[in-house]
Design a protein around this motif. Structure first.
Motif, PDB file in Angstrom:
ATOM      1  N   ASP A 181     -75.596  62.442  38.853  1.00 54.64           N
ATOM      2  CA  ASP A 181     -76.086  62.668  40.203  1.00 54.64           C
ATOM      3  C   ASP A 181     -76.830  63.993  40.292  1.00 54.64           C
ATOM      4  OD1 ASP A 181     -74.679  60.300  41.040  1.00 54.64           O
ATOM      5  OD2 ASP A 181     -72.841  61.494  41.019  1.00 54.64           O
ATOM      6  N   GLN A 182     -77.538  64.193  41.423  1.00 54.91           N
ATOM      7  CA  GLN A 182     -78.310  65.421  41.613  1.00 54.91           C
ATOM      8  C   GLN A 182     -77.650  66.362  42.625  1.00 54.91           C
ATOM      9  OE1 GLN A 182     -82.654  64.820  42.065  1.00 54.91           O
ATOM     10  NE2 GLN A 182     -82.272  62.663  41.619  1.00 54.91           N
ATOM     11  N   TYR A 183     -77.443  65.895  43.837  1.00 60.36           N
ATOM     12  CA  TYR A 183     -76.839  66.733  44.864  1.00 60.36           C
ATOM     13  C   TYR A 183     -76.380  65.863  46.033  1.00 60.36           C
ATOM     14  CZ  TYR A 183     -81.484  66.324  47.059  1.00 60.36           C
ATOM     15  OH  TYR A 183     -82.657  65.839  47.601  1.00 60.36           O
ATOM     16  N   TRP A 184     -75.527  66.456  46.859  1.00 58.84           N
ATOM     17  CA  TRP A 184     -75.226  65.852  48.160  1.00 58.84           C
ATOM     18  C   TRP A 184     -75.521  66.885  49.233  1.00 58.84           C
ATOM     19  CZ3 TRP A 184     -70.291  66.774  50.915  1.00 58.84           C
ATOM     20  CH2 TRP A 184     -69.385  67.593  50.215  1.00 58.84           C
ATOM     21  N   GLU A 185     -75.929  66.412  50.381  1.00 64.05           N
ATOM     22  CA  GLU A 185     -76.316  67.300  51.470  1.00 64.05           C
ATOM     23  C   GLU A 185     -75.564  66.902  52.731  1.00 64.05           C
ATOM     24  OE1 GLU A 185     -80.587  67.010  51.919  1.00 64.05           O
ATOM     25  OE2 GLU A 185     -80.567  64.882  51.395  1.00 64.05           O
ATOM     26  N   VAL A 186     -75.213  67.923  53.500  1.00 58.86           N
ATOM     27  CA  VAL A 186     -74.417  67.753  54.713  1.00 58.86           C
ATOM     28  C   VAL A 186     -75.194  68.314  55.892  1.00 58.86           C
ATOM     29  CG1 VAL A 186     -72.239  68.291  55.861  1.00 58.86           C
ATOM     30  CG2 VAL A 186     -72.305  68.039  53.377  1.00 58.86           C
ATOM     31  N   GLU A 187     -75.223  67.591  56.986  1.00 56.15           N
ATOM     32  CA  GLU A 187     -75.855  68.053  58.215  1.00 56.15           C
ATOM     33  C   GLU A 187     -74.837  67.934  59.345  1.00 56.15           C
ATOM     34  OE1 GLU A 187     -80.215  67.532  60.393  1.00 56.15           O
ATOM     35  OE2 GLU A 187     -79.311  65.836  59.317  1.00 56.15           O
ATOM     36  N   ILE A 188     -74.697  68.997  60.128  1.00 57.68           N
ATOM     37  CA  ILE A 188     -73.653  69.063  61.146  1.00 57.68           C
ATOM     38  C   ILE A 188     -74.240  69.583  62.448  1.00 57.68           C
ATOM     39  CG2 ILE A 188     -71.379  70.008  61.708  1.00 57.68           C
ATOM     40  CD1 ILE A 188     -71.169  70.716  58.650  1.00 57.68           C
ATOM     41  N   ALA A 189     -73.820  69.007  63.555  1.00 54.56           N
ATOM     42  CA  ALA A 189     -74.138  69.526  64.890  1.00 54.56           C
ATOM     43  C   ALA A 189     -72.817  69.766  65.614  1.00 54.56           C
ATOM     44  CB  ALA A 189     -75.006  68.542  65.673  1.00 54.56           C
ATOM     45  N   MET A 190     -72.509  71.040  65.887  1.00 53.99           N
ATOM     46  CA  MET A 190     -71.269  71.413  66.560  1.00 53.99           C
ATOM     47  C   MET A 190     -71.565  71.776  68.005  1.00 53.99           C
ATOM     48  SD  MET A 190     -69.217  73.725  63.770  1.00 53.99           S
ATOM     49  CE  MET A 190     -68.601  73.011  62.234  1.00 53.99           C
ATOM     50  N   PRO A 191     -70.951  71.092  68.976  1.00 59.08           N
ATOM     51  CA  PRO A 191     -71.251  71.365  70.394  1.00 59.08           C
ATOM     52  C   PRO A 191     -70.772  72.749  70.819  1.00 59.08           C
ATOM     53  CG  PRO A 191     -70.137  69.251  70.116  1.00 59.08           C
ATOM     54  CD  PRO A 191     -70.011  69.973  68.825  1.00 59.08           C
ATOM     55  N   TRP A 192     -71.627  73.455  71.525  1.00 56.24           N
ATOM     56  CA  TRP A 192     -71.262  74.791  72.021  1.00 56.24           C
ATOM     57  C   TRP A 192     -70.095  74.737  72.995  1.00 56.24           C
ATOM     58  CZ3 TRP A 192     -72.601  78.670  69.323  1.00 56.24           C
ATOM     59  CH2 TRP A 192     -73.868  78.799  68.759  1.00 56.24           C
TER      60      TRP A 192
END
Length: 351
Positions: free
Chosen positions: A171-182
């Motif tokens: 494999d090459q990489y894994w990526e994570v995207e997150i939106a946390m509510p204020w």
């Protein structure tokens, strides 16, 4: 202690080892809609800068796999994106709020007030299984973890360049995207406000395990006695010790109201240097107690040299009382007074 924790010379005149300045990052405000799909292909993400490469948690080793993150924000969310290089992407845990770091994971730590109290921890694995919790006081002081507290409304997504749980390829990489509510994050802040043109204390950790393969299935590697080998801990801002629960080492994230295309410089305030010096004394006080079974009642019992920050001498005082102690000091830069208690909580006494 490791070599990165060298004495600062004119910056810190202490005979205890002091931390290097934590890393900092400017998170810019975006007006663009961010779709949480794990890919971060919006123009705002492309304009946002990468953090420095993650380093081993103690600060003196380069990890074998590269990790970087980016941050953005708008009026609703704090956005985080991370890219984790990994030739073997695997995950097994699927139940929310289980102990995610038993898999390889990505972790977020947030302390809005920088007082080491009431801070947020978030973990996610390559299956996008999450664990979110709040620590009422620092875990190192026995603070309880509130597992059933959730970041309600959080969005997260994982994208994998490779094949999950498949050992037949690289494999090459894994990526994570997150939106946390204020509106949830600010529950941990004393003023309850979004930190526009202000900073919060933040750190990121990546837990990575040596693995075994049996019948094509991944698991944590064990030694000849059947015990799990220790994990690797790779972080954005080095801790100096193998413990993420020393929030005074976390990085500084400044939330600029400018666009990502603008170049804003953020300088850590002078009074923050006082905070670091006080936490060095706090750790020395803990060492003193472990040796003498009582608290030192003067700073001179903790160190020989004057306490000096940015070439300004401080005059910290210790008041021992029946349940602990108070360590207080007045800033030569702002005139503000600060106090650390025996539980590590940091309090600003004057506005």
């Amino acid at each position: 202690m490791k070599s990165i924790l060298a004495i600062f010379g004119s910056l810190f005149c202490l005979n205890v080892l002091a931390q290097e300045p934590p890393r900092s990052y400017v998170s810019y405000k975006t007006s663009e809609e961010i779709v949480i799909d794990g890919k971060a292909d919006e123009s705002s993400w492309k304009e946002a800068k990468w953090t420095a490469d993650f380093i081993d948690i103690e600060g003196d080793k380069v990890p074998k796999y590269k990790t970087n993150a980016k941050m953005l924000w708008d009026d609703q969310y704090f956005y985080i994106y991370a890219k984790l290089e990994e030739p073997h992407i695997w995950a097994t845990l699927k139940q929310r709020d289980t102990v995610i770091f038993y898999n390889n994971d990505f972790e977020v730590f947030i302390d809005p007030d920088g007082d080491t109290q009431k801070y947020i921890e978030f973990e996610v694995n390559a299956l996008n299984t999450v664990w979110d919790l709040m620590l009422i006081e620092a875990y190192r002081e026995g603070g309880p973890a509130i597992d059933h507290w959730d970041i309600n409304g959080i969005k997260s997504a994982v994208n994998i360049q490779g094949t999950l749980n498949d050992a037949s390829d690289k494999d090459q990489y894994w990526e994570v995207e997150i939106a946390m509510p204020w509106d949830v994050l600010t529950e941990a802040s004393a003023n309850g406000k979004i930190p526009q043109n202000d900073f919060w204390r933040v750190n990121f950790s990546r837990v990575n395990w040596n693995h075994d393969l049996k019948d094509g299935h991944y698991s944590r590697k064990k030694d000849e006695n059947g015990r799990f080998l220790p994990e690797y801990n790779w972080v954005w801002s080095p801790q100096g010790v193998i413990n993420m629960h020393e929030p005074e080492h976390w990085g500084y994230v400044f939330f600029s109201d400018k666009k990502p295309s603008e170049n804003i410089e953020f300088k850590i305030p002078e009074d923050e240097h006082i905070r670091w010096a006080m936490y060095s004394l706090y750790r020395a006080q803990k060492d003193y107690y472990s040796k003498h079974q009582k608290w030192a009642n003067t700073v001179e019992k903790l160190q020989d040299l004057p306490v000096s920050v940015l070439n300004k001498e401080l005059n910290p005082k210790i008041e021992v009382h029946s349940s602990g102690y108070n360590l207080s000091v007045e800033s030569p830069f702002s005139g503000k007074k600060y106090l650390i208690k025996e539980d590590g909580s940091f309090i600003q006494l004057t506005k």
